[in-house]
Design a protein around this motif. Structure first.
Motif, PDB file in Angstrom:
ATOM      1  N   SER A   1      10.285  15.066  78.278  1.00  0.00           N
ATOM      2  CA  SER A   1       8.866  15.438  78.183  1.00  0.00           C
ATOM      3  C   SER A   1       8.244  15.602  79.579  1.00  0.00           C
ATOM      4  O   SER A   1       7.281  16.355  79.751  1.00  0.00           O
ATOM      5  CB  SER A   1       8.092  14.379  77.394  1.00  0.00           C
TER       6      SER A   1
ATOM      7  N   SER B   1       3.461  11.809  79.409  1.00  0.00           N
ATOM      8  CA  SER B   1       4.086  13.133  79.491  1.00  0.00           C
ATOM      9  C   SER B   1       4.196  13.796  78.118  1.00  0.00           C
ATOM     10  O   SER B   1       4.072  15.018  77.999  1.00  0.00           O
ATOM     11  CB  SER B   1       5.454  13.045  80.164  1.00  0.00           C
ATOM     12  N   THR B   2       4.407  12.994  77.095  1.00  0.00           N
ATOM     13  CA  THR B   2       4.461  13.559  75.740  1.00  0.00           C
ATOM     14  C   THR B   2       3.106  14.169  75.382  1.00  0.00           C
ATOM     15  O   THR B   2       3.037  15.271  74.819  1.00  0.00           O
ATOM     16  CB  THR B   2       4.846  12.472  74.712  1.00  0.00           C
ATOM     17  N   SER B   3       2.048  13.467  75.702  1.00  0.00           N
ATOM     18  CA  SER B   3       0.704  13.985  75.399  1.00  0.00           C
ATOM     19  C   SER B   3       0.469  15.306  76.116  1.00  0.00           C
ATOM     20  O   SER B   3      -0.062  16.258  75.525  1.00  0.00           O
ATOM     21  CB  SER B   3      -0.368  12.990  75.834  1.00  0.00           C
TER      22      SER B   3
ATOM     23  N   TYR C   1       6.215   7.824  79.395  1.00  0.00           N
ATOM     24  CA  TYR C   1       6.759   8.673  78.322  1.00  0.00           C
ATOM     25  C   TYR C   1       5.586   9.174  77.466  1.00  0.00           C
ATOM     26  O   TYR C   1       5.508  10.345  77.110  1.00  0.00           O
ATOM     27  CB  TYR C   1       7.732   7.841  77.485  1.00  0.00           C
TER      28      TYR C   1
ATOM     29  N   CYS D   1       2.583  18.089  74.550  1.00  0.00           N
ATOM     30  CA  CYS D   1       2.062  18.482  73.242  1.00  0.00           C
ATOM     31  C   CYS D   1       0.777  19.301  73.364  1.00  0.00           C
ATOM     32  O   CYS D   1       0.520  20.184  72.557  1.00  0.00           O
ATOM     33  CB  CYS D   1       1.827  17.255  72.364  1.00  0.00           C
TER      34      CYS D   1
ATOM     35  N   THR E   1       6.590  19.041  80.884  1.00  0.00           N
ATOM     36  CA  THR E   1       5.222  19.017  81.404  1.00  0.00           C
ATOM     37  C   THR E   1       5.145  19.697  82.773  1.00  0.00           C
ATOM     38  O   THR E   1       4.252  20.508  83.023  1.00  0.00           O
ATOM     39  CB  THR E   1       4.702  17.565  81.493  1.00  0.00           C
TER      40      THR E   1
ATOM     41  N   THR F   1       8.673   8.887  69.209  1.00  0.00           N
ATOM     42  CA  THR F   1       9.268   9.291  70.481  1.00  0.00           C
ATOM     43  C   THR F   1      10.363   8.306  70.893  1.00  0.00           C
ATOM     44  O   THR F   1      11.263   8.656  71.641  1.00  0.00           O
ATOM     45  CB  THR F   1       8.205   9.355  71.595  1.00  0.00           C
TER      46      THR F   1
ATOM     47  N   TYR G   1      12.255  11.602  81.635  1.00  0.00           N
ATOM     48  CA  TYR G   1      12.220  11.984  80.227  1.00  0.00           C
ATOM     49  C   TYR G   1      12.155  13.512  80.109  1.00  0.00           C
ATOM     50  O   TYR G   1      11.553  14.174  80.965  1.00  0.00           O
ATOM     51  CB  TYR G   1      10.963  11.438  79.550  1.00  0.00           C
TER      52      TYR G   1
ATOM     53  N   SER H   1       5.702   2.534  74.259  1.00  0.00           N
ATOM     54  CA  SER H   1       4.836   3.649  74.666  1.00  0.00           C
ATOM     55  C   SER H   1       3.361   3.320  74.477  1.00  0.00           C
ATOM     56  O   SER H   1       2.636   4.058  73.842  1.00  0.00           O
ATOM     57  CB  SER H   1       5.175   4.914  73.871  1.00  0.00           C
TER      58      SER H   1
ATOM     59  N   MET I   1      10.786  13.201  68.090  1.00  0.00           N
ATOM     60  CA  MET I   1      10.064  14.282  68.776  1.00  0.00           C
ATOM     61  C   MET I   1      10.998  15.437  69.151  1.00  0.00           C
ATOM     62  O   MET I   1      10.620  16.606  69.068  1.00  0.00           O
ATOM     63  CB  MET I   1       9.368  13.714  70.018  1.00  0.00           C
TER      64      MET I   1
END
Lengths: 305, 207
Positions: free
Chosen positions: A267, A26-28, A23, A31, A271, A84, A265, A14, A129
């Motif tokens: 995430s 999209s996680t950012s 990943y 979040c 999103t 993650t 994912y 990542s 996560m």
């Protein structure tokens, strides 16, 4: 101040332009909507994954993981470490269990860490996560920011191995974990609840070394998603994502199949449901395009009532 | 036979179980196996193991040292942990398989041509060089393992995947020259060196 703060362990895949770069993107985004502040652990290093056993001795692999904990404890005291990547989480957590239950190993690890000016104290837990989402927020809370329910998309929830075994998510079974299906439903998608390959191994690191054997696994994983009339697969693991998406073209060449199943994912789903764009959801990072999800992402969000 | 292998054989004579218990990571668990076979039936690559885990455990007890350590079997472990969560005796089977593979490699008894062994060694070298994995070099290293021509052939066969990843922003060609890395590389090297020293010291004191 953010609602929740965590010491973030993104892991090697990542990073910018690495195999799971989308990943991270999209996680950012996810979040940001949930008001989660992820602070990367300064100068974190590789966990050694599950494959380095022939090269790395027990203590050297432990020390690698102990270093991340020590950095987290020094720079981000009091914050839980969050990974993650399934392998990062597993590697760190397995190491922590050894360090916390074996005084000799812990003393040895600390003697080695001293060379880098660090100390492992064992104060920081490491979590995936998904655990953070389910345990610190819960499905109801995660459903609140949904502005674009993922209606009309059927997802095969591919949990895979290392987010599921040996630790798994509390309250879930190893044979039939339900959290991914619940997350799908939380964001308004349809879950393929009878998807029978949800915890099958994709071959993991052996996708590189035992390609034929791993591709047979991947073929089953993808074909079962087709059997369930899924539009795409969704997974919490970066290696599962890469293996299952990337090798479909090779499988098609060898078996004469026509597999083209997108692999996303969780995430990314969240999103998009939260109103994020294709770019914010990292949907521009696929070899097999998750078209149906991109279409929803490209639609303007409905005006708030 | 490697020197280490000779001296170890002399030390343990025919007691291979004790050798495993004292030298293999998680080896002390082997005697707990009750031969139910759930591990063997749960393995995703089970069909490809000449000796599935349950059989390896019995062979260790039966003193089949050469057959166990030179086997391809434990190198088939994908680290999926299915056997671990199903084992009624809670043996950390994945860890034992890694331990056996690692020990066989250390003694020079692992099969000479073993792609997972090669990958494992390359992975460790790769990730400890700068503290972070260089995915491009790792993949290319594996392709070129069997020589230049074989590497070019494999690289060519996989070109579409590479281009796909490049287009998707998930592969960086410049990683060939400068990849992701940790800042405190010196500290990492020093701590790994120390870890090796400590392990050598422990080995010495228990023998």
């Amino acid at each position: 101040m953010a609602k929740k703060e965590y010491a973030f362990y993104p892991g090697c895949s990542s990073q910018l332009k690495a195999s799971a770069a989308n990943y991270l993107v999209s996680t950012s985004s996810m979040c940001k909507t949930l008001d989660i502040k992820l602070t990367p652990i300064p100068d974190w290093n590789c966990c050694g994954a599950s494959i380095s056993y022939a090269g790395g001795s027990e203590l050297s692999r432990l020390v690698l993981n102990a270093r991340n904990f020590a950095l987290s404890e020094t720079h981000l005291p009091g914050q839980d470490m969050v990974a993650t990547c399934a392998a990062c989480w597993l590697g760190a957590r397995e190491s922590k269990e050894k360090l916390d239950t074996n005084a000799q190993l812990r003393a040895d690890a600390n003697e080695a860490l001293k060379e880098a000016g660090l100390q492992y104290q064992g104060k920081t837990p490491v979590r995936h996560m998904v655990e953070v989402l389910i345990e610190d927020f819960g499905y109801a809370e995660l459903g609140k920011p949904v502005v674009k329910p993922l209606e009309g998309i059927k997802f095969a929830g591919y949990v895979g191995c290392q987010t599921n075994r040996p630790f798994g998510i509390a309250g879930e079974s190893f044979e039939n974990p339900l959290y991914l299906d619940k997350l799908v439903e939380t964001v308004g998608g349809e879950a393929a609840t009878q998807y029978e390959q949800k915890v099958t191994c994709c071959g993991g690191a052996l996708a590189f070394s035992e390609t034929e054997k791993s591709q047979k696994q991947i073929k089953d994983i993808v074909e079962s998603a087709y059997d369930q009339k899924a539009d795409m697969i969704v997974t919490p693991c970066p290696l599962c994502q890469a293996n299952v998406e990337v090798y479909q073209s090779e499988i098609n060449k060898k078996y004469g199949t026509k597999l083209a199943m997108p692999v996303t994912y969780y995430s990314q789903l969240m999103t998009v449901a939260y109103g994020g764009s294709t770019k914010e959801a990292g949907l521009d990072g696929h070899i097999i395009q998750p078209t149906k999800l991109q279409e929803i992402a490209d639609k303007p969000a409905p005006a708030k009532k | 036979m490697s020197e280490l292998n000779t001296s170890t054989t002399e030390k343990y004579h025919n007691n291979f179980l004790r050798e495993v218990e004292e030298n293999v990571e998680e080896g002390e668990w082997v005697k707990m196996c009750m031969q139910c076979g759930v591990c063997s039936g749960s393995c995703p690559l089970g069909a490809h193991w000449a000796h599935p885990p349950q059989e390896l455990f019995m062979m260790i007890r039966a003193g089949k040292r050469e057959a166990v350590l030179s086997s391809d079997s434990m190198w088939m472990c994908t680290s999926c942990y299915n056997c671990v969560v199903r084992c009624p005796r809670k043996l950390p089977i994945t860890g034992i398989m890694h331990g056996l593979a690692s020990y066989a490699n250390k003694l020079g008894m692992a099969p000479k041509i073993q792609p997972t062994r090669d990958f494992s060694l390359q992975f460790w070298k790769n990730c400890t060089r700068t503290g972070r994995v260089n995915e491009l070099r790792l993949t290319l290293g594996l392709y070129f393992n069997d020589g230049l021509m074989a590497g070019i052939k494999k690289g060519w066969a996989m070109r579409n995947i590479g281009l796909g990843l490049l287009k998707a922003g998930r592969l960086n060609p410049f990683e060939l020259f400068k990849g992701h890395s940790c800042k405190d590389q010196q500290g990492i090297q020093a701590m790994l060196k120390k870890a090796a020293e400590i392990e050598a010291r422990r080995k010495h004191s228990t023998h």
